[in-house]
Enzyme design. Structure first.
Site, PDB file in Angstrom:
ATOM      1  N   LYS A 118      40.372  48.755  34.549  1.00  0.00           N
ATOM      2  CA  LYS A 118      41.219  47.594  34.221  1.00  0.00           C
ATOM      3  C   LYS A 118      42.492  48.027  33.505  1.00  0.00           C
ATOM      4  O   LYS A 118      43.544  47.413  33.690  1.00  0.00           O
ATOM      5  CB  LYS A 118      40.443  46.577  33.372  1.00  0.00           C
ATOM      6  CG  LYS A 118      39.309  45.927  34.154  1.00  0.00           C
ATOM      7  CD  LYS A 118      39.385  44.424  34.213  1.00  0.00           C
ATOM      8  CE  LYS A 118      38.572  43.928  35.386  1.00  0.00           C
ATOM      9  NZ  LYS A 118      38.034  42.603  35.287  1.00  0.00           N
ATOM     10  N   LYS A 200      34.583  47.962  45.308  1.00  0.00           N
ATOM     11  CA  LYS A 200      33.700  46.786  45.284  1.00  0.00           C
ATOM     12  C   LYS A 200      34.496  45.521  45.585  1.00  0.00           C
ATOM     13  O   LYS A 200      35.702  45.452  45.327  1.00  0.00           O
ATOM     14  CB  LYS A 200      32.981  46.672  43.938  1.00  0.00           C
ATOM     15  CG  LYS A 200      33.814  46.139  42.805  1.00  0.00           C
ATOM     16  CD  LYS A 200      32.928  45.680  41.641  1.00  0.00           C
ATOM     17  CE  LYS A 200      33.763  44.868  40.662  1.00  0.00           C
ATOM     18  NZ  LYS A 200      33.140  43.665  40.201  1.00  0.00           N
ATOM     19  N   LYS A 203      37.032  39.545  42.724  1.00  0.00           N
ATOM     20  CA  LYS A 203      37.820  38.311  42.822  1.00  0.00           C
ATOM     21  C   LYS A 203      39.226  38.465  42.264  1.00  0.00           C
ATOM     22  O   LYS A 203      40.083  37.631  42.505  1.00  0.00           O
ATOM     23  CB  LYS A 203      37.089  37.115  42.212  1.00  0.00           C
ATOM     24  CG  LYS A 203      36.614  37.239  40.786  1.00  0.00           C
ATOM     25  CD  LYS A 203      35.827  35.975  40.438  1.00  0.00           C
ATOM     26  CE  LYS A 203      34.709  36.198  39.454  1.00  0.00           C
ATOM     27  NZ  LYS A 203      35.128  36.635  38.140  1.00  0.00           N
TER      28      LYS A 203
HETATM   29  P1  ATP Z   1      36.898  40.556  38.468  1.00  0.00           P
HETATM   30  O1  ATP Z   1      37.426  41.140  39.746  1.00  0.00           O
HETATM   31  O2  ATP Z   1      37.720  39.433  37.928  1.00  0.00           O
HETATM   32  O3  ATP Z   1      36.513  41.584  37.455  1.00  0.00           O
HETATM   33  P2  ATP Z   1      34.363  40.313  39.667  1.00  0.00           P
HETATM   34  O4  ATP Z   1      34.534  39.882  41.069  1.00  0.00           O
HETATM   35  O5  ATP Z   1      34.069  41.740  39.402  1.00  0.00           O
HETATM   36  O6  ATP Z   1      35.599  39.819  38.858  1.00  0.00           O
HETATM   37  P3  ATP Z   1      32.698  39.330  37.550  1.00  0.00           P
HETATM   38  O7  ATP Z   1      32.996  38.039  36.929  1.00  0.00           O
HETATM   39  O8  ATP Z   1      33.145  40.554  36.829  1.00  0.00           O
HETATM   40  O9  ATP Z   1      33.254  39.398  39.038  1.00  0.00           O
HETATM   41  O10 ATP Z   1      31.156  39.467  37.844  1.00  0.00           O
HETATM   42  C1  ATP Z   1      30.224  38.419  37.923  1.00  0.00           C
HETATM   43  C2  ATP Z   1      28.892  38.962  38.388  1.00  0.00           C
HETATM   44  O11 ATP Z   1      28.982  39.317  39.761  1.00  0.00           O
HETATM   45  C3  ATP Z   1      28.400  40.210  37.667  1.00  0.00           C
HETATM   46  O12 ATP Z   1      27.005  40.145  37.489  1.00  0.00           O
HETATM   47  C4  ATP Z   1      28.753  41.337  38.597  1.00  0.00           C
HETATM   48  O13 ATP Z   1      27.898  42.445  38.452  1.00  0.00           O
HETATM   49  C5  ATP Z   1      28.568  40.664  39.943  1.00  0.00           C
HETATM   50  N1  ATP Z   1      29.454  41.254  40.918  1.00  0.00           N
HETATM   51  C6  ATP Z   1      30.801  41.289  40.874  1.00  0.00           C
HETATM   52  N2  ATP Z   1      31.295  41.907  41.954  1.00  0.00           N
HETATM   53  C7  ATP Z   1      30.223  42.275  42.696  1.00  0.00           C
HETATM   54  C8  ATP Z   1      30.061  42.947  43.955  1.00  0.00           C
HETATM   55  N3  ATP Z   1      31.105  43.364  44.639  1.00  0.00           N
HETATM   56  N4  ATP Z   1      28.819  43.147  44.417  1.00  0.00           N
HETATM   57  C9  ATP Z   1      27.747  42.713  43.754  1.00  0.00           C
HETATM   58  N5  ATP Z   1      27.826  42.065  42.565  1.00  0.00           N
HETATM   59  C10 ATP Z   1      29.037  41.847  42.047  1.00  0.00           C
END
Ligand code: ATP
Ligand code: LTN
Length: 333
Positions: A118, A200, A203
């Site tokens: 980040k 990964k 969002k």
């Molecule tokens: P950001 O990109 O804003 O960091 P994010 O998409 O990584 O967001 P988070 O809010 O950080 O989402 O994560 C919410 C939940 O979803 C967490 O438990 C995280 O482990 C899970 N998660 C996020 N991205 C993935 C992914 N690509 N595959 C599986 N689980 C995920």
């Protein structure tokens, strides 16, 4: 205040109200949560204090909190059984985070992979909150005497630090905090980005081609899968060395619950185009009822607000008990 006591082990998890949820969030987190509701007393937090570690627009943050709550419920979190609440409205999270800050080494925080990622992404806004993110997350978990923390693989390092901090505080001040356990859903712990399967699905990605949002229209879902990056191979088999293909098959498997053998059999003799079409079809089919419930809930705003108010009250009462215990142990106040 009396807090109703449940004999079930406790679960806590959370998602940041940044942007819209994607199928990685659903498969890696929420889908497991839904299944855990029977066996566990569950707390599902909307972690808005974490969200502001990167710049947010206040209006969309407020709206995203409501949308996330609506998605939790639309995906199957039952507010009559589980507690859904907003982190910033339970002041104990920030209070315990401060206390834990005095126990964590800056070097431990600098080692966190998410912090490194980040701070690379947001070079002009490497604020202290970004570094401190895992400590606030530890506070979220420890405040509720949590037994189990279900998260995707990307968060396991943070849960490990949470355990370390709980043990550290317990060593210094007696048995004050419960040390939680991490629960990874191994198969779907990491759904990869469609446009770059080595990363990964996320969002906050710069391109919407990275993810399938839970509220994407059917056409968009078809197009995104059609354009998903794969290799130039021909056979359709679960091979982690072919990350684009592997990701599509993992998504297919997660949404159909079929075995790898059955899936490989199903696609034998087909090419990637057919696979992509089929994956899109099962995803659209699974998301349709979720989207219907989601839109219906967003039309009933006052019900949504009531759910969040009730959840916050319940969470606050429990958090206070833990915090008082920590204050007493440390000699604060
Ligand atoms: P950001 O990109 O804003 O960091 P994010 O998409 O990584 O967001 P988070 O809010 O950080 O989402 O994560 C919410 C939940 O979803 C967490 O438990 C995280 O482990 C899970 N998660 C996020 N991205 C993935 C992914 N690509 N595959 C599986 N689980 C995920
Ligand atoms: N950091 C997590 C979200 C999160 C969380 C938590 C998850 C904040 N507090 C407590 C589990 C338990 C993320 O980015 N996915």
């Amino acid at each position: 205040m009396r807090v109703p006591h449940s004999s079930k082990p406790r679960v806590l998890s959370g998602i940041q109200p940044t942007n819209v949820l994607h199928i990685g969030n659903y498969l890696g987190a929420i889908k497991q949560w839904v299944d855990m509701q029977k066996e566990y007393e569950c707390f599902f937090c909307i972690v808005d204090l974490h969200a502001i570690t990167v710049q947010q627009k206040s209006k969309s943050l407020h709206e995203n909190i409501r949308r996330l709550a609506a998605f939790y419920i639309a995906c199957g979190i039952d507010p009559a059984v589980s507690t859904i609440f907003v982190q910033s409205r339970v002041s104990g999270h920030a209070e315990l985070a401060w206390i834990l800050n005095t126990l964590v080494k800056v070097s431990e925080l600098e080692r966190m992979t998410q912090y490194k990622d980040k701070s690379n992404q947001h070079r002009t806004n490497i604020n202290a909150g970004l570094l401190d993110y895992p400590v606030l997350m530890a506070a979220d978990i420890l405040l509720y005497d949590t037994d189990v923390v279900p998260v995707g693989e990307d968060q396991s390092q943070h849960v490990e630090l949470t355990c370390t901090l709980a043990r550290r505080l317990n060593t210094q001040f007696g048995n004050v905090l419960k040390v939680p356990k991490l629960k990874l859903c191994v198969e779907t712990a990491r759904i990869a980005a469609l446009d770059d399967p080595l990363k990964k699905m996320s969002k906050s990605a710069s391109s919407a081609m990275n993810y399938i949002a839970l509220d994407d229209a059917s056409k968009t879902i078809q197009q995104k899968f059609q354009k998903a990056v794969t290799d130039s191979g021909r056979t359709i088999v679960f091979d982690p060395k072919r990350p684009g293909l592997y990701n599509l098959l993992t998504i297919y498997k997660a949404f159909t619950d079929e075995s790898e053998q059955a899936i490989e059999e199903h696609f034998r003799g087909n090419g990637y185009a057919a696979l992509k079409q089929e994956v899109a079809r099962v995803v659209i089919q699974a998301l349709e009822p979720i989207q219907d419930r989601y839109h219906a809930l967003l039309d009933r705003r006052s019900e949504l607000e009531q759910i969040l108010d009730a959840g916050t009250k319940h969470a606050h009462a429990i958090a206070r008990v833990t915090l008082e215990r920590v204050f007493r142990a440390l000699g604060l106040g």
